[in-house]
Design a protein around this motif. Structure first.
Motif, PDB file in Angstrom:
ATOM      1  N   LYS A  82     -19.571  28.733   2.168  1.00 45.24           N
ATOM      2  CA  LYS A  82     -20.585  29.777   2.339  1.00 45.24           C
ATOM      3  C   LYS A  82     -21.653  29.528   1.286  1.00 45.24           C
ATOM      4  N   ASP A  83     -22.909  29.590   1.708  1.00 49.60           N
ATOM      5  CA  ASP A  83     -24.039  29.369   0.803  1.00 49.60           C
ATOM      6  C   ASP A  83     -23.921  28.041   0.057  1.00 49.60           C
ATOM      7  N   GLY A  84     -23.404  27.013   0.735  1.00 48.41           N
ATOM      8  CA  GLY A  84     -23.315  25.680   0.141  1.00 48.41           C
ATOM      9  C   GLY A  84     -22.146  25.471  -0.804  1.00 48.41           C
ATOM     10  N   LYS A  85     -21.282  26.481  -0.947  1.00 54.99           N
ATOM     11  CA  LYS A  85     -20.159  26.380  -1.886  1.00 54.99           C
ATOM     12  C   LYS A  85     -18.832  26.457  -1.139  1.00 54.99           C
ATOM     13  N   LYS A  86     -17.854  25.681  -1.613  1.00 54.76           N
ATOM     14  CA  LYS A  86     -16.505  25.750  -1.057  1.00 54.76           C
ATOM     15  C   LYS A  86     -15.886  27.050  -1.532  1.00 54.76           C
ATOM     16  N   ILE A  87     -15.393  27.874  -0.573  1.00 52.38           N
ATOM     17  CA  ILE A  87     -14.796  29.155  -0.955  1.00 52.38           C
ATOM     18  C   ILE A  87     -13.284  29.178  -0.744  1.00 52.38           C
ATOM     19  N   LYS A  88     -12.757  28.261   0.066  1.00 47.74           N
ATOM     20  CA  LYS A  88     -11.313  28.215   0.307  1.00 47.74           C
ATOM     21  C   LYS A  88     -10.967  26.882   0.948  1.00 47.74           C
ATOM     22  N   GLU A  89      -9.708  26.478   0.762  1.00 46.99           N
ATOM     23  CA  GLU A  89      -9.214  25.242   1.356  1.00 46.99           C
ATOM     24  C   GLU A  89      -7.757  25.440   1.757  1.00 46.99           C
ATOM     25  N   THR A  90      -7.417  24.956   2.947  1.00 41.53           N
ATOM     26  CA  THR A  90      -6.051  25.008   3.444  1.00 41.53           C
ATOM     27  C   THR A  90      -5.666  23.589   3.863  1.00 41.53           C
ATOM     28  N   VAL A  91      -4.599  23.061   3.272  1.00 41.00           N
ATOM     29  CA  VAL A  91      -4.180  21.686   3.550  1.00 41.00           C
ATOM     30  C   VAL A  91      -2.925  21.693   4.410  1.00 41.00           C
ATOM     31  N   GLY A  92      -2.927  20.833   5.434  1.00 37.75           N
ATOM     32  CA  GLY A  92      -1.752  20.659   6.269  1.00 37.75           C
ATOM     33  C   GLY A  92      -1.836  21.406   7.581  1.00 37.75           C
ATOM     34  N   ALA A  93      -0.945  21.022   8.495  1.00 35.10           N
ATOM     35  CA  ALA A  93      -0.887  21.634   9.823  1.00 35.10           C
ATOM     36  C   ALA A  93       0.029  22.855   9.783  1.00 35.10           C
ATOM     37  N   ASN A  94      -0.443  23.898   9.112  1.00 35.21           N
ATOM     38  CA  ASN A  94       0.333  25.125   8.934  1.00 35.21           C
ATOM     39  C   ASN A  94      -0.400  26.258   9.657  1.00 35.21           C
ATOM     40  N   PRO A  95       0.016  26.579  10.895  1.00 38.06           N
ATOM     41  CA  PRO A  95      -0.702  27.600  11.674  1.00 38.06           C
ATOM     42  C   PRO A  95      -0.835  28.944  10.979  1.00 38.06           C
ATOM     43  N   GLY A  96       0.226  29.404  10.322  1.00 34.82           N
ATOM     44  CA  GLY A  96       0.167  30.700   9.637  1.00 34.82           C
ATOM     45  C   GLY A  96      -0.845  30.710   8.509  1.00 34.82           C
ATOM     46  N   ALA A  97      -0.859  29.644   7.709  1.00 38.37           N
ATOM     47  CA  ALA A  97      -1.803  29.551   6.592  1.00 38.37           C
ATOM     48  C   ALA A  97      -3.234  29.446   7.099  1.00 38.37           C
ATOM     49  N   LEU A  98      -3.435  28.682   8.175  1.00 38.82           N
ATOM     50  CA  LEU A  98      -4.786  28.538   8.737  1.00 38.82           C
ATOM     51  C   LEU A  98      -5.290  29.878   9.253  1.00 38.82           C
TER      52      LEU A  98
END
Length: 107
Positions: A82-98
């Motif tokens: 958002k606004d050019g900044k990384k605000i969150k990251e989720t790694v892996g094929a984890n449907p619940g986390a995504l």
């Protein structure tokens, strides 16, 4: 809303600079887990409020400059900007986390 492919570094910079949240799926054609979670990412994109969040995909093999700048080390990685900044990251094929990440950033 559908998931759009980012096909250039310039497009990437414009997309992440928006004042709305952008969710980007960093994936590779050879990545099994990427193929498994891709339909869920598409489904979440279709159900999301387009006024709050937009969905994109980046093929890390085709867009190495983008993947390197973002610091992608594993696929799939879902990065939210958002606004050019990384605000969150989720790694892996984890449907619940995504799903939780999308709900969190678009609340």
């Amino acid at each position: 809303m559908s998931v759009k492919a980012i096909t250039s570094y310039d497009d990437f910079k414009k997309i992440i600079a928006q004042d709305k949240v952008t969710a980007i799926d960093f994936w590779a054609t050879w990545c099994g887990p990427c193929k498994m979670i891709s339909p869920m990412f598409e489904k979440l994109a279709a159900a999301a409020d387009a006024d709050k969040i937009e969905f994109y995909k980046v093929d890390v093999d085709e867009q190495g400059q983008i993947a390197e700048e973002v610091g992608i080390k594993a696929m799939p990685t879902f990065v939210f900007f958002k606004d050019g900044k990384k605000i969150k990251e989720t790694v892996g094929a984890n449907p619940g986390a995504l799903d939780a990440s999308i709900k969190e950033v678009s609340a």
